[in-house]
Scaffold this motif. Structure first.
Motif, short mmCIF file in Angstrom:
data_model
loop_
_atom_site.label_atom_id
_atom_site.label_comp_id
_atom_site.label_asym_id
_atom_site.label_seq_id
_atom_site.Cartn_x
_atom_site.Cartn_y
_atom_site.Cartn_z
N ALA A 10 70.18 43.36 80.42
CA ALA A 10 70.84 44.56 80.52
C ALA A 10 71.07 45.09 81.72
CB ALA A 10 70.08 45.66 79.45
N PHE A 11 70.18 44.96 82.62
CA PHE A 11 70.33 45.40 84.22
C PHE A 11 71.04 44.27 85.01
CE2 PHE A 11 66.54 46.98 81.73
CZ PHE A 11 66.85 48.44 81.70
N ALA A 12 71.50 43.36 84.49
CA ALA A 12 71.94 42.28 85.38
C ALA A 12 73.12 42.97 86.42
CB ALA A 12 72.59 41.25 84.62
N LEU A 187 70.50 42.72 72.14
CA LEU A 187 71.18 43.57 73.33
C LEU A 187 71.61 44.84 72.97
CD1 LEU A 187 72.76 41.03 76.00
CD2 LEU A 187 70.94 42.39 76.12
N GLY A 188 72.40 44.94 71.92
CA GLY A 188 72.76 46.21 71.29
C GLY A 188 71.48 47.12 71.34
N LYS A 336 82.60 40.43 84.55
CA LYS A 336 82.14 41.96 84.75
C LYS A 336 83.32 42.49 86.12
CE LYS A 336 77.38 40.52 84.17
NZ LYS A 336 76.05 40.06 84.59
N ALA A 337 83.68 41.80 86.88
CA ALA A 337 84.55 42.29 87.86
C ALA A 337 85.60 42.92 87.39
CB ALA A 337 84.87 41.18 88.97
N ASP A 375 78.08 32.08 76.82
CA ASP A 375 76.76 32.88 76.31
C ASP A 375 76.77 34.19 75.63
OD1 ASP A 375 74.23 33.83 75.73
OD2 ASP A 375 73.44 33.59 77.67
N ASN A 376 76.90 34.37 74.19
CA ASN A 376 77.36 35.49 73.67
C ASN A 376 76.56 36.70 73.99
OD1 ASN A 376 75.06 34.80 72.29
ND2 ASN A 376 76.04 34.57 70.18
N ALA A 377 75.23 36.45 74.44
CA ALA A 377 74.71 37.73 74.85
C ALA A 377 75.39 38.38 75.93
CB ALA A 377 73.17 37.50 75.10
N PRO A 378 75.49 37.78 77.20
CA PRO A 378 76.19 38.89 78.29
C PRO A 378 77.34 38.98 77.99
CG PRO A 378 75.81 36.54 79.02
CD PRO A 378 74.93 36.81 77.89
N THR A 379 78.23 38.13 77.21
CA THR A 379 79.60 38.37 76.73
C THR A 379 79.84 39.88 75.94
OG1 THR A 379 80.25 36.08 76.67
CG2 THR A 379 81.53 37.76 75.60
N TYR A 380 78.63 39.95 74.97
CA TYR A 380 78.41 41.09 74.10
C TYR A 380 78.48 42.35 74.97
CZ TYR A 380 76.32 44.60 71.37
OH TYR A 380 75.63 45.66 70.62
#
Length: 463
Positions: A10-12, A187-188, A336-337, A375-380
């Protein structure tokens, strides 16, 4: 997949600003290593099966280095090292420890006795697994039930459809209702989404998909069952139904407790080359390894052997995802960019807004399709932040947008073998059991042919 244990992820984005790469200038060529490892998974088992079986770990490492070496030349050793350490310390190592624990512990539970491999029994097993997935995670439910289902149907000739629907339901869609079910929902939860928010807001979407898939499976299985030429074995002399190694179910409860502990308790953190490692995550990971040792040490080896347990599925997942997690550094950084309107993937971020307002349909499909391959976690997390990142607002004023993001991230994990970790593990176990599973592309023909029409209906009715 159960929970990726991504409290650090979450802090990435914040950490990456200071120490990671600047993806705003990266071209689409940086996605080639990720595309290469996907194509390798798709093609090598078809054209060079024996070579792939013995060297898939080396091939995975090759594609990983093909990204890391250019990263060093483009951004310098320090930034490249940070990115690799970040993805391994906060994502891959917790990911594989969790899978290892669930694989080891679930593999110690043996459902013994005779079960008829009939459409009714099979549909019932799929329903039970789907219900369990939200409470013990998709990986836990899948590892618990895939072997009994294969054993019950060992006499049948046509079994591919069983495994495919098992992946759809137990390894993916079933994890929709709680943060324990699938990593993006966890993550949510860490971002402030209430624990039971998905239970109340994704229930009807999940129920709709599950009912269609179960009905479709039942009639499909019934038709093949009626054409079956093999003879079903007699139940005479077989042991009664029961559980061996049931204490492992308590250990699975310990896994759940360790995961929740890491998400709710704050013990501080320390740095490894600017990567913030949290003490609560270390407690969790060592607890999971300890629970795995307890399961391995105290579960009868004869019972594991009767369960068809061996280490190859987790070895295959570990080696392949070691490369996948490295090669997604570039596309995730580019996404992210794109949130700031920069980079080669900014068109993706632009597509989820219409006139400055969230387009729920696009959030559902783009989050979903990217989750199927990344990876669906960072995508989310990327699209959660793109929608504003305020859980209180997303749960109320923008509820429909959060529903689109959440359901897209979970549902579309079933679209590919790499969409969710248990997919590949189920495939590997089925192949060891003699099921001739489809290739990477062949599986996508199944998933696109069956799931896309259902997800179109979900879009029209719910999104």
């Amino acid at each position: 997949m159960f929970v990726l244990l991504l409290s650090g992820v979450a802090f990435a984005a914040e950490e990456g600003v200071n120490h990671g790469i600047d993806a705003s200038e990266l071209s689409l060529f940086w996605v080639i290593p990720f595309a290469g490892i996907l194509l390798s998974i798709a093609i090598f088992p078809l054209v060079a099966e024996d070579f792939w079986h013995h060297h898939f770990g080396k091939i995975s490492a090759f594609w990983g280095f093909l990204l890391v070496i250019p990263l060093i030349f483009e951004f310098g050793f320090d930034k490249a090292l940070y990115e690799v350490l970040h993805v391994y310390l906060l994502e891959y190592i917790p990911f594989i420890i969790l899978l290892f624990a669930l694989f080891t512990i679930s593999g110690g539970v043996r459902i013994k006795g005779y079960m008829k491999g009939t459409p009714e029994v099979n549909t019932g097993l799929l329903l039970i697994g789907t219900i369990l997935a939200s409470w013990m995670g998709t990986t836990g439910a899948a590892m618990l039930l895939i072997r009994p289902m294969l054993r019950a149907n060992a006499w049948r000739e046509k079994k591919v459809h069983m495994v495919v629907f098992f992946i759809f339901l137990v390894a993916n869609v079933g994890g929709s209702l709680t943060p324990l079910g699938d990593p993006p929902l966890f993550l949510g939860f860490l971002q402030g989404v209430s624990f039971f928010w998905t239970t109340t807001n994704l229930f009807w979407e999940m129920a709709f998909v599950v009912v269609i898939l179960l009905v479709l499976y039942y009639f499909w299985d019934k038709a093949l069952y009626n054409k079956e030429t093999n003879t079903q074995p007699s139940s005479e002399g077989s042991e009664p139904l029961g559980l061996e190694g049931s204490f492992n179910l308590l250990l699975l409860g310990g896994v759940v407790g360790a995961v929740l502990f890491s998400g709710l308790v704050k013990l501080g953190e320390f740095e490894i080359y600017h990567v913030h490692v949290k003490y609560e995550n270390l407690v969790r990971d060592f607890t999971l390894l300890f629970l795995s040792w307890v399961s391995w040490h105290f579960t009868s080896k004869e019972s594991r052997a009767a369960n068809g347990f061996n280490w190859f599925p987790i070895q295959e997942v570990g080696k392949l995802f070691a490369g996948i997690f490295v090669t997604i550094i570039a596309p995730i950084s580019m996404l992210k960019a794109a949130q700031g309107g920069e980079g080669a993937l900014q068109f993706v971020n632009n597509a989820v807004f219409t006139g400055g307002e969230p387009n729920d349909v696009m959030f559902f499909w783009i989050t979903g399709m990217l989750s199927a391959f990344l990876d669906n976690a960072p995508t989310y997390l990327v699209f959660f932040n793109a929608a504003g990142g305020d859980a209180a607002i997303l749960m109320t004023e923008l509820k429909s947008t959060l529903i689109a993001i959440s359901s897209g991230a979970v549902f579309f994990g079933a679209m590919t073998y790499i969409g969710n970790a248990p997919n590949f593990m189920v495939k590997s176990i089925a192949e060891q059991d003699g099921v001739n599973m489809p290739s990477f592309g062949g599986y996508m023909l199944w998933s696109f042919g069956i799931l896309v029409p259902i997800y179109i209906l979900v879009t029209l009715i719910f999104i």
